[in-house]
Design a protein around this motif. Sequence first.
Motif, PDB file in Angstrom:
ATOM      1  N   UNK A   1     -33.890  76.499  37.689  1.00 47.05           N
ATOM      2  CA  UNK A   1     -32.785  75.597  37.378  1.00 47.05           C
ATOM      3  C   UNK A   1     -32.549  74.581  38.490  1.00 47.05           C
ATOM      4  N   UNK A   2     -32.832  74.947  39.762  1.00 49.47           N
ATOM      5  CA  UNK A   2     -32.536  74.021  40.871  1.00 49.47           C
ATOM      6  C   UNK A   2     -33.391  72.757  40.798  1.00 49.47           C
ATOM      7  N   UNK A   3     -34.623  72.852  40.283  1.00 52.25           N
ATOM      8  CA  UNK A   3     -35.448  71.657  40.140  1.00 52.25           C
ATOM      9  C   UNK A   3     -34.852  70.732  39.074  1.00 52.25           C
ATOM     10  N   UNK A   4     -34.414  71.326  37.986  1.00 53.29           N
ATOM     11  CA  UNK A   4     -33.758  70.549  36.928  1.00 53.29           C
ATOM     12  C   UNK A   4     -32.499  69.888  37.482  1.00 53.29           C
ATOM     13  N   UNK A   5     -31.726  70.649  38.246  1.00 55.25           N
ATOM     14  CA  UNK A   5     -30.490  70.117  38.821  1.00 55.25           C
ATOM     15  C   UNK A   5     -30.777  68.945  39.762  1.00 55.25           C
ATOM     16  N   UNK A   6     -31.829  69.048  40.575  1.00 50.11           N
ATOM     17  CA  UNK A   6     -32.175  67.953  41.498  1.00 50.11           C
ATOM     18  C   UNK A   6     -32.541  66.676  40.742  1.00 50.11           C
ATOM     19  N   UNK A   7     -33.333  66.820  39.694  1.00 50.19           N
ATOM     20  CA  UNK A   7     -33.758  65.640  38.934  1.00 50.19           C
ATOM     21  C   UNK A   7     -32.575  65.025  38.181  1.00 50.19           C
ATOM     22  N   UNK A   8     -31.762  65.863  37.553  1.00 51.57           N
ATOM     23  CA  UNK A   8     -30.600  65.332  36.816  1.00 51.57           C
ATOM     24  C   UNK A   8     -29.543  64.762  37.762  1.00 51.57           C
ATOM     25  N   UNK A   9     -29.378  65.374  38.940  1.00 46.46           N
ATOM     26  CA  UNK A   9     -28.413  64.857  39.915  1.00 46.46           C
ATOM     27  C   UNK A   9     -28.807  63.463  40.378  1.00 46.46           C
ATOM     28  N   UNK A  10     -30.089  63.228  40.517  1.00 46.86           N
ATOM     29  CA  UNK A  10     -30.558  61.897  40.911  1.00 46.86           C
ATOM     30  C   UNK A  10     -30.206  60.885  39.831  1.00 46.86           C
ATOM     31  N   UNK A  11     -30.393  61.256  38.565  1.00 45.69           N
ATOM     32  CA  UNK A  11     -30.046  60.357  37.467  1.00 45.69           C
ATOM     33  C   UNK A  11     -28.552  60.023  37.478  1.00 45.69           C
ATOM     34  N   UNK A  12     -27.736  61.039  37.676  1.00 46.30           N
ATOM     35  CA  UNK A  12     -26.283  60.814  37.729  1.00 46.30           C
ATOM     36  C   UNK A  12     -25.894  59.965  38.930  1.00 46.30           C
ATOM     37  N   UNK A  13     -26.539  60.209  40.063  1.00 44.59           N
ATOM     38  CA  UNK A  13     -26.285  59.436  41.282  1.00 44.59           C
ATOM     39  C   UNK A  13     -26.534  57.952  41.035  1.00 44.59           C
ATOM     40  N   UNK A  14     -27.676  57.625  40.464  1.00 45.25           N
ATOM     41  CA  UNK A  14     -28.023  56.227  40.203  1.00 45.25           C
ATOM     42  C   UNK A  14     -27.127  55.640  39.111  1.00 45.25           C
ATOM     43  N   UNK A  15     -26.801  56.430  38.094  1.00 49.24           N
ATOM     44  CA  UNK A  15     -25.951  55.942  36.998  1.00 49.24           C
ATOM     45  C   UNK A  15     -24.573  55.524  37.482  1.00 49.24           C
ATOM     46  N   UNK A  16     -24.100  56.124  38.558  1.00 45.96           N
ATOM     47  CA  UNK A  16     -22.787  55.759  39.111  1.00 45.96           C
ATOM     48  C   UNK A  16     -22.737  54.297  39.542  1.00 45.96           C
ATOM     49  N   UNK A  17     -23.892  53.700  39.827  1.00 46.25           N
ATOM     50  CA  UNK A  17     -23.917  52.333  40.334  1.00 46.25           C
ATOM     51  C   UNK A  17     -24.143  51.286  39.244  1.00 46.25           C
ATOM     52  N   UNK A  18     -24.391  51.719  38.038  1.00 46.80           N
ATOM     53  CA  UNK A  18     -24.588  50.772  36.934  1.00 46.80           C
ATOM     54  C   UNK A  18     -23.322  49.952  36.669  1.00 46.80           C
ATOM     55  N   UNK A  19     -22.121  50.570  36.642  1.00 54.72           N
ATOM     56  CA  UNK A  19     -20.917  49.745  36.442  1.00 54.72           C
ATOM     57  C   UNK A  19     -20.721  48.705  37.544  1.00 54.72           C
TER      58      UNK A  19
END
Length: 193
Positions: A96-114
Amino acid sequence: MSETSAEDRIWTVPNLLSFLRLLGVPVFLWLVLGPKADGWAIAVLAVAGFTDWLDGKIARAFNQTSRLGRIIDPAADKLYVFSTIVALLVRDIIPWWLVALILARELFVACFIPVLRKHGYRALQVHFLGKAAMFNLMYAFPLLFLASHTGWYAEMARVTGWAFAVWGTGLYWWAGVLYVVQVRRLVTATTKE
């Protein structure tokens, strides 16, 4: 044909390849989670990886880039990554930690779209590092599927697959940080004007 109308094209060979890749996502998930036909699932991933490379080559070589292509091409990549990590997690092949790392990166970058949109930008160009990260991850996933089997190739696939997975995840985060640096530079330049 004017530059504006060329950008608005929908029916191009690269867009067709990207649409076909999108249609492959549910097929891939069914193969992995239904009959567990990993060989066919890996073939779908391989075809998706090849058509991802091919649509970019065709778009640049024949001037078939388009606004739609810049949306659906990375969307198809992200859907393949997401569906593959979900399938690997459900099948208990990756932790699960690998999945969490990849998804966390997506969420991190998505925060800057607005922030980008607020300053009049739609999206940034895909960075070479992001493409390298995706390349590594798209190699890692089929290898990790193979590593879950008991054939002679399983151990080699496990070592190589994890090397690609770790390196790809690291590059994915690095590309995300560079994305944020780009956003910061654009915002700074916009506010100084």
